[in-house]
Design a protein around this motif. Structure first.
Motif, mmCIF file in Angstrom:
data_model
loop_
_atom_site.group_PDB
_atom_site.id
_atom_site.type_symbol
_atom_site.label_atom_id
_atom_site.label_comp_id
_atom_site.label_asym_id
_atom_site.label_seq_id
_atom_site.Cartn_x
_atom_site.Cartn_y
_atom_site.Cartn_z
ATOM 1 N N LYS A 176 -7.774 0.549 3.245
ATOM 2 C CA LYS A 176 -8.491 -0.403 2.389
ATOM 3 C C LYS A 176 -8.801 0.210 1.020
ATOM 4 O O LYS A 176 -8.810 -0.473 0.013
ATOM 5 C CB LYS A 176 -9.781 -0.825 3.098
ATOM 6 N N LYS A 207 0.834 -1.205 0.000
ATOM 7 C CA LYS A 207 0.000 0.000 0.000
ATOM 8 C C LYS A 207 0.862 1.246 0.000
ATOM 9 O O LYS A 207 0.468 2.293 -0.501
ATOM 10 C CB LYS A 207 -0.918 0.028 1.232
ATOM 11 N N ALA A 225 -8.298 1.083 8.657
ATOM 12 C CA ALA A 225 -9.394 0.808 7.725
ATOM 13 C C ALA A 225 -9.372 1.701 6.488
ATOM 14 O O ALA A 225 -9.714 1.259 5.390
ATOM 15 C CB ALA A 225 -10.739 0.917 8.435
ATOM 16 N N LEU A 243 -1.834 -2.798 6.505
ATOM 17 C CA LEU A 243 -2.961 -3.622 6.846
ATOM 18 C C LEU A 243 -2.353 -4.812 7.608
ATOM 19 O O LEU A 243 -1.912 -4.596 8.714
ATOM 20 C CB LEU A 243 -3.765 -3.978 5.619
ATOM 21 N N ILE A 297 -13.748 -4.139 11.007
ATOM 22 C CA ILE A 297 -13.371 -2.991 10.172
ATOM 23 C C ILE A 297 -13.807 -1.671 10.799
ATOM 24 O O ILE A 297 -13.149 -0.655 10.635
ATOM 25 C CB ILE A 297 -13.905 -3.137 8.725
#
Length: 160
Positions: A41, A4, A38, A71, A32
């Protein structure tokens, strides 16, 4: 390797200056709605070569450790192991893995990681409204009182 994002110099997540690699997947086992990560995501993962990350780390005179978080690194275990395997060929610096799993949930993966030196794992799900506490292994404060870090060199694991 899919990630990410990456922070090339971080002074928050570990007692040593670190490169932080943010992993792209999570089962959201904590829920979540309470996950601190979160919002990640919705960030599209990017493909980056492991060797380019390692070279960037080694070329930086400031960083002394790698932090995997994100994550959930253990939900991308093949990439995690591939990175560690290649990194260990060039450096024995600390590798810190932040996970929301507890030891029993990922025991088979921890047994594999014990084959490498200087691997530190921060275990435990985030629980809202907990008092933070100082973790001596990481040298930082953790958000929930059930979270703790262990250097895998210092523990025995029952392989059953």
């Amino acid at each position: 390797m899919l990630i990410k994002g990456v922070i090339f110099e971080d002074f928050i997540n570990y007692k040593k200056p670190s490169m932080v690699i943010e992993f792209p997947f999570c089962s959201f086992k904590c829920g979540i709605e309470i996950c601190q990560n979160a919002s990640m995501k919705h960030i599209a993962p990017i493909e980056i070569s492991i060797n380019s990350l390692i070279d960037r780390y080694l070329d930086n005179p400031i960083t002394e450790a790698i932090v995997m978080q994100g994550l959930e690194p253990f939900d991308s275990f093949e990439d995690l192991i591939n990175f560690i395997e290649l990194f260990r060929k060039k450096s024995n610096d600390d590798i810190v893995i932040y996970t929301g799993y507890n030891l029993e949930e990922i025991k088979s993966k921890i047994i594999i990681l014990k084959n490498y030196s200087n691997i530190i794992v921060k275990f435990g799900r985030y629980i809202p409204n907990q008092e933070s506490h100082y973790d001596k292994e990481l040298g930082v404060y953790l958000s929930s009182n059930n979270q703790f870090a262990i250097n895998l060199n210092n523990i025995e694991i029952d392989k059953r």
